[in-house]
Design a protein around this motif. Structure first.
Motif, mmCIF file in Angstrom:
data_model
loop_
_atom_site.group_PDB
_atom_site.id
_atom_site.type_symbol
_atom_site.label_atom_id
_atom_site.label_comp_id
_atom_site.label_asym_id
_atom_site.label_seq_id
_atom_site.Cartn_x
_atom_site.Cartn_y
_atom_site.Cartn_z
ATOM 1 N N ARG A 1 73.142 -7.629 45.861
ATOM 2 C CA ARG A 1 72.077 -6.786 45.911
ATOM 3 C C ARG A 1 72.017 -5.921 47.060
ATOM 4 N NH1 ARG A 1 67.883 -8.456 42.990
ATOM 5 N NH2 ARG A 1 67.377 -6.191 43.452
ATOM 6 N N SER B 1 77.669 1.334 32.117
ATOM 7 C CA SER B 1 77.368 2.745 32.668
ATOM 8 C C SER B 1 77.103 2.411 33.939
ATOM 9 C CB SER B 1 76.708 3.653 31.883
ATOM 10 O OG SER B 1 76.855 3.880 30.820
ATOM 11 N N TYR C 1 75.392 4.380 37.586
ATOM 12 C CA TYR C 1 74.515 5.476 37.959
ATOM 13 C C TYR C 1 74.253 5.126 39.578
ATOM 14 C CZ TYR C 1 73.415 6.522 33.104
ATOM 15 O OH TYR C 1 73.375 6.641 31.459
ATOM 16 N N GLN D 1 71.661 6.372 42.464
ATOM 17 C CA GLN D 1 70.254 6.866 42.451
ATOM 18 C C GLN D 1 69.865 7.137 44.047
ATOM 19 O OE1 GLN D 1 66.906 4.404 41.286
ATOM 20 N NE2 GLN D 1 65.634 6.195 40.689
ATOM 21 N N GLN E 1 68.626 13.315 45.008
ATOM 22 C CA GLN E 1 69.447 13.894 43.838
ATOM 23 C C GLN E 1 68.892 13.100 42.542
ATOM 24 O OE1 GLN E 1 71.661 16.431 43.727
ATOM 25 N NE2 GLN E 1 70.938 16.676 45.855
ATOM 26 N N LEU F 1 68.656 10.202 39.729
ATOM 27 C CA LEU F 1 69.695 9.287 38.881
ATOM 28 C C LEU F 1 70.695 10.108 38.252
ATOM 29 C CD1 LEU F 1 67.400 6.822 36.609
ATOM 30 C CD2 LEU F 1 69.258 6.193 38.068
ATOM 31 N N PHE G 1 74.872 10.086 36.790
ATOM 32 C CA PHE G 1 75.845 9.460 36.131
ATOM 33 C C PHE G 1 77.151 9.235 36.750
ATOM 34 C CE2 PHE G 1 77.998 7.532 32.316
ATOM 35 C CZ PHE G 1 79.075 8.220 32.379
ATOM 36 N N GLU H 1 81.504 5.671 32.512
ATOM 37 C CA GLU H 1 80.967 4.708 31.505
ATOM 38 C C GLU H 1 82.269 4.196 31.046
ATOM 39 O OE1 GLU H 1 81.628 5.294 28.148
ATOM 40 O OE2 GLU H 1 80.487 3.606 27.198
ATOM 41 N N LEU I 1 71.044 3.731 45.984
ATOM 42 C CA LEU I 1 70.918 2.259 45.096
ATOM 43 C C LEU I 1 71.867 2.678 43.818
ATOM 44 C CD1 LEU I 1 69.339 0.017 44.336
ATOM 45 C CD2 LEU I 1 67.896 1.372 42.866
ATOM 46 N N LEU J 1 73.083 1.603 39.967
ATOM 47 C CA LEU J 1 72.689 0.925 39.100
ATOM 48 C C LEU J 1 73.705 0.936 38.101
ATOM 49 C CD1 LEU J 1 69.308 2.696 39.010
ATOM 50 C CD2 LEU J 1 69.449 0.238 39.156
ATOM 51 N N GLN K 1 70.045 1.649 27.094
ATOM 52 C CA GLN K 1 70.707 0.850 28.008
ATOM 53 C C GLN K 1 69.813 0.074 28.591
ATOM 54 O OE1 GLN K 1 73.042 3.628 30.135
ATOM 55 N NE2 GLN K 1 73.379 5.171 28.519
ATOM 56 N N TYR K 2 70.375 -0.992 29.225
ATOM 57 C CA TYR K 2 69.494 -2.057 29.813
ATOM 58 C C TYR K 2 70.124 -1.946 31.480
ATOM 59 C CZ TYR K 2 67.497 -3.646 25.462
ATOM 60 O OH TYR K 2 67.016 -3.671 24.482
ATOM 61 N N PHE K 3 69.256 -1.828 32.241
ATOM 62 C CA PHE K 3 69.595 -1.414 33.716
ATOM 63 C C PHE K 3 69.582 -3.090 34.454
ATOM 64 C CE2 PHE K 3 70.263 2.759 34.539
ATOM 65 C CZ PHE K 3 69.797 3.392 33.473
ATOM 66 N N GLY K 4 70.594 -3.040 35.481
ATOM 67 C CA GLY K 4 70.535 -4.094 36.319
ATOM 68 C C GLY K 4 69.721 -3.728 37.267
ATOM 69 N N PRO K 5 69.522 -4.737 38.590
ATOM 70 C CA PRO K 5 68.644 -4.650 39.568
ATOM 71 C C PRO K 5 69.155 -3.522 40.437
ATOM 72 C CG PRO K 5 69.548 -6.663 39.643
ATOM 73 C CD PRO K 5 70.094 -6.110 38.338
ATOM 74 N N TYR L 1 62.375 5.778 30.343
ATOM 75 C CA TYR L 1 62.387 4.741 31.072
ATOM 76 C C TYR L 1 61.423 4.834 32.218
ATOM 77 C CZ TYR L 1 67.071 3.726 29.336
ATOM 78 O OH TYR L 1 68.143 3.355 28.607
ATOM 79 N N ALA M 1 64.529 -1.974 38.624
ATOM 80 C CA ALA M 1 65.494 -1.296 37.927
ATOM 81 C C ALA M 1 64.566 -0.298 36.654
ATOM 82 C CB ALA M 1 66.452 -2.281 37.304
#
Lengths: 114, 115
Positions: free
Chosen positions: A9, A33, A35, A37, A41, A43, A45, A48, A88, A90, A103-107, B34, B41
């Motif tokens: 983390r 995918s 990213y 952050q 700038q 988020l 990409f 993928e 960060l 992601l 899309q489901y993002f992780g922490p 989002y 997140a």
């Protein structure tokens, strides 16, 4: 279903070092995918992967690379770290086939380069 | 090219409504919305696809004008929990029927809801 997990983390590295970040997608999702952050700038990409193949790549230097394993877990590697790589990172997972899916993002992994 | 979101920030009282806009210079296949809270997140809210299909949470509504390449997110009867930064992510129309996971995100709209 368990969500997307990312490890570690938090990470602190020194300029010139390299780092590997890991992402485990939601069970059944074959696409991951990545990213970056940052406050300046936003988020952006990175790349993928689907079924162990990179399908798409963003505009980042070759120091940023990734791979995906047969169980869909993905890693990204940044070599020769620069201060500007502090961000960060992601990852997001989705099924990867058919119509567009959310899309489901992780922490995220918070990388600090000193 | 990055989509442009407006406004950059909005402050509301609980119960008020807000609209967040996302505009692209490219022909789009889909628009994704989002919400991200500080230190967390991004959380999926809505997908709008070319052709009119939508998927998302019941309490969130949005529109997608394919001719203008614009999308709007409608937040009604706002609650404290709506606070956060809202991002739109776009997929170009050459994505066809398969998503390649490459979303280009706007710069974000900061929404603050006060009691």
């Amino acid at each position: 279903k368990a969500g997307v997990t990312q490890t570690p983390r938090y990470l602190i590295k020194t300029r010139g070092q390299q780092v590997t970040l890991s992402c485990s997608p939601i069970s059944g999702h074959r696409s991951v995918s990545w990213y970056q952050q940052t406050p300046g700038q936003g988020l952006q990409f990175l790349f993928e992967y689907f079924s162990e193949t990179q399908r798409n790549k963003g505009n980042f230097p070759g120091r940023f690379s990734g791979r995906q394993f047969s169980n869909s877990r993905s890693e990204m590697n940044v070599s020769t770290l620069e201060l500007g790589d502090s961000a960060l990172y992601l990852c997001a997972s989705f099924p990867g086939q058919g119509a567009s899916y959310e899309q489901y993002f992780g922490p995220g992994t918070r990388l600090t380069v000193t | 090219q990055q989509p442009v979101q407006s406004p950059q920030a909005v402050i509301l009282r609980e119960g008020e409504d807000a609209v967040i806009n996302c505009s692209s210079s490219k022909a789009l296949y889909s628009v994704h919305w989002y919400r991200q809270k500080h230190g967390e997140a991004p959380v999926f809210l809505m997908i709008l696809l070319k052709g009119g299909e939508q998927k998302g949470h019941e309490k969130i509504s949005a529109s997608f004008n394919e001719k203008k390449q614009q999308s709007s997110l409608y937040l009604t009867a706002s609650q404290l929990s709506y606070s956060g930064t809202y991002f739109c992510g776009t997929e170009p129309s050459n994505a066809g029927g398969t998503s390649y996971g490459k979303l280009t995100f706007g710069q974000g709209t900061i929404l603050t809801v006060h009691p």
